[in-house]
Scaffold this motif. Structure first.
Motif: not given
Length: 520
Positions: A281-287, A409-418, A432-442
């Motif tokens: 939920s945190m690392l899908s590109g939405n943040n 608590g573990i969920y909150t730790f990981w969600a906020n850590g990420v 630094a890498i502009s559009w490539k950021t989206y490709m890596i995340n994808g």
């Protein structure tokens, strides 16, 4: 630690529908505050009155923005067991108080250090609420309301975001520090709303039962399920399920979480499933879009700050509508299907954002620029459709009572850590890498989709105790499931209530018929 010897006063409305609505509004303070915070920081990072006042660099902008996640990580480490000790309502109460204190200091901030400390306190408050709130709602709402209640819990992220976007758009015209101080102070309104509504909601019946307060637990269950009628068949069955399952957990589960984790494959599976939600939920590109829409739009070719603020308002409204649609469909499609569909579509749209940014980011091609903005809207819509309502719905469903608070608590730790990593690192990545950021995340999102399809279990339509069958392979209560009772005529349910011996319960489950057994 023994539980505190007093309770928050509870003047629960007689109608269960009203009580459930108040429960949802009380707990939604967490996501509304976080949504307000994300959209507010998006707006502030665009405002010269904010960036010039603190003389922000890339590093200090990232620090100011990401420090709220630091506080939430602290809360995840020290607050995980607090709702087990003092109750779900008190856990939510103190989270709201911490948030209000942080908001006051943030509004009065005179330098970066003061601003960062304030945001850490806000993070502690929202982190504490992120642990207590979902647990409280999941354990207290009846099955028929759980999906939309916990779905709306995080849909309200966009309510807060929409309010903040509108406020920062309005204050942008102020020629003073109130351009950013006013949005800051308004962030505390949601916590004040939480404190004002808590007296009108019942405590979690599962927590009350675990403290030996069985009669209070029965009353609390009836208050949210049957307009206070403790003899309602659905209440009686659920109360027996809760009682049997808690007895099983106390008898057969190891008392220490680490022992449970080491010795129980089921516990490890539950924690893993909650972990996937925290990270995905945190690392899908939405943040990137939630916190750094301004830099994204600048790279896409939209450079006017007023236009960026307008897009921020419209984007939050769009996401709210789509998230509500996803919430409505949650019980029809199921958790796993919704998560897979959401992830598949957002992956496609994130790659599309990267490609369009590469092609048109440094051009004056208006069609290309509009296409990039449209792709951003489609990506956020795809994310909002599934992941927004799932964010705090799925974890407390798959965590059983003995590990639910610690698991959150573990969920909150990981969600906020990420979240901390993303909000601090992505400005550098975009620079630094502009559009490539989206490709890596994808590419990472493709892996998310595979894990969901392979490992997730379905939880729709079952009580928290009945979900044990999906993860343990068996129910821990002899009573028929709630769906069984709701599937027969009202006049026949009395027979089911009487059929609480093991043999009769199994016969009901197997045949769907009602067996008359004396309650004595």
């Amino acid at each position: 630690m023994s539980p505190i010897p007093w309770d928050l006063p509870a003047w629960v409305p007689q109608r269960s529908s009203v009580a459930c609505a108040l429960l949802v509004l009380t707990s939604c303070v967490t996501s509304t505050t976080l949504g307000f915070d994300g959209s507010m920081m998006n707006g502030l990072n665009i405002l010269p009155s904010y960036t010039d006042y603190f003389t922000l660099t890339t590093a200090t902008m990232s620090l100011n923005t990401a420090s709220v996640w630091m506080g939430s990580i602290i809360a995840a480490c020290v607050y995980a067991k607090v709702p087990d000790w003092i109750g779900r309502k008190w856990g939510l109460f103190f989270g709201a108080v911490f948030t209000i204190v942080g908001v006051v200091i943030q509004t009065a901030a005179q330098n970066i250090a003061m601003f960062v400390v304030a945001r850490i306190l806000i993070g502690i408050g929202t982190g504490a609420s992120s642990i207590a709130g979902p647990v409280y709602l999941a354990e207290t709402l009846p099955v028929r309301y759980r999906a939309w209640g916990l779905g709306i819990f995080f849909d309200f992220w966009y309510v807060g975001g929409l309010i903040a976007a509108g406020v920062t758009y309005g204050t942008a015209k102020m020629d003073s520090t109130w351009a950013w101080r006013l949005p800051s102070i308004l962030q505390g309104l949601f916590s004040l709303m939480c404190l004002s509504l808590l007296p009108f909601t019942p405590e979690s019946p599962r927590w009350l039962h675990s403290q030996g307060r069985t009669q209070e637990a029965l009353v609390a269950l009836a208050q949210v399920c049957s307009n206070g009628n403790v003899d309602d068949p659905a209440v009686v069955i659920q109360f027996r399920e809760i009682s049997d399952t808690l007895t099983f957990e106390k008898t057969y589960e190891k008392p220490a979480f680490m022992k449970q984790f080491a010795n129980s494959a089921s516990t490890r599976k539950r924690i893993f499933l909650a972990w996937t939600v925290a990270v995905f939920s945190m690392l899908s590109g939405n943040n990137i879009i939630s916190y750094y829409l301004g830099p994204m739009l600048t790279q896409a070719g939209v450079t006017d700050s007023t236009t960026q603020l307008e897009i921020n308002v419209i984007l939050n409204a769009w996401c709210l509508v789509v998230a509500l649609i996803g919430t409505v469909l949650m019980d029809k499609l199921g958790r796993k299907t919704l998560a897979a569909a959401s992830t598949a579509f957002l992956t496609v749209f994130l790659f599309l954002i990267g490609g369009l940014t590469k092609a048109y980011g440094n051009s004056t091609n208006q069609s290309g620029i509009y296409g990039t903005v449209a792709a951003i809207f489609l990506f956020q819509g795809a994310y909002s459709f599934g992941w927004t309502p799932l964010t705090v719905l799925y974890p407390p469903e798959v965590l059983n009572y003995s590990i639910r608070s610690v698991g959150m608590g573990i969920y909150t730790f990981w969600a906020n850590g990420v979240g901390l990593m993303v909000t601090f690192a992505f400005p550098y990545a975009l620079s630094a890498i502009s559009w490539k950021t989206y490709m890596i995340n994808g590419a990472w999102d493709v892996l998310e989709l595979v894990i969901i399809l392979v490992t997730w279990v379905e939880t729709k339509g079952r009580t928290l105790e009945e979900i044990d069958e999906n993860l343990d392979g068996q129910l821990h209560s002899d009573v028929p499931t709630l769906q069984t009772i709701m599937g027969v005529a009202p006049q026949e349910r009395e027979g089911i209530i009487g059929a609480l011996d093991l043999g009769a319960a199994k016969e009901i489950e197997a045949t769907g018929t009602v067996v008359e057994v004396s309650k004595g």
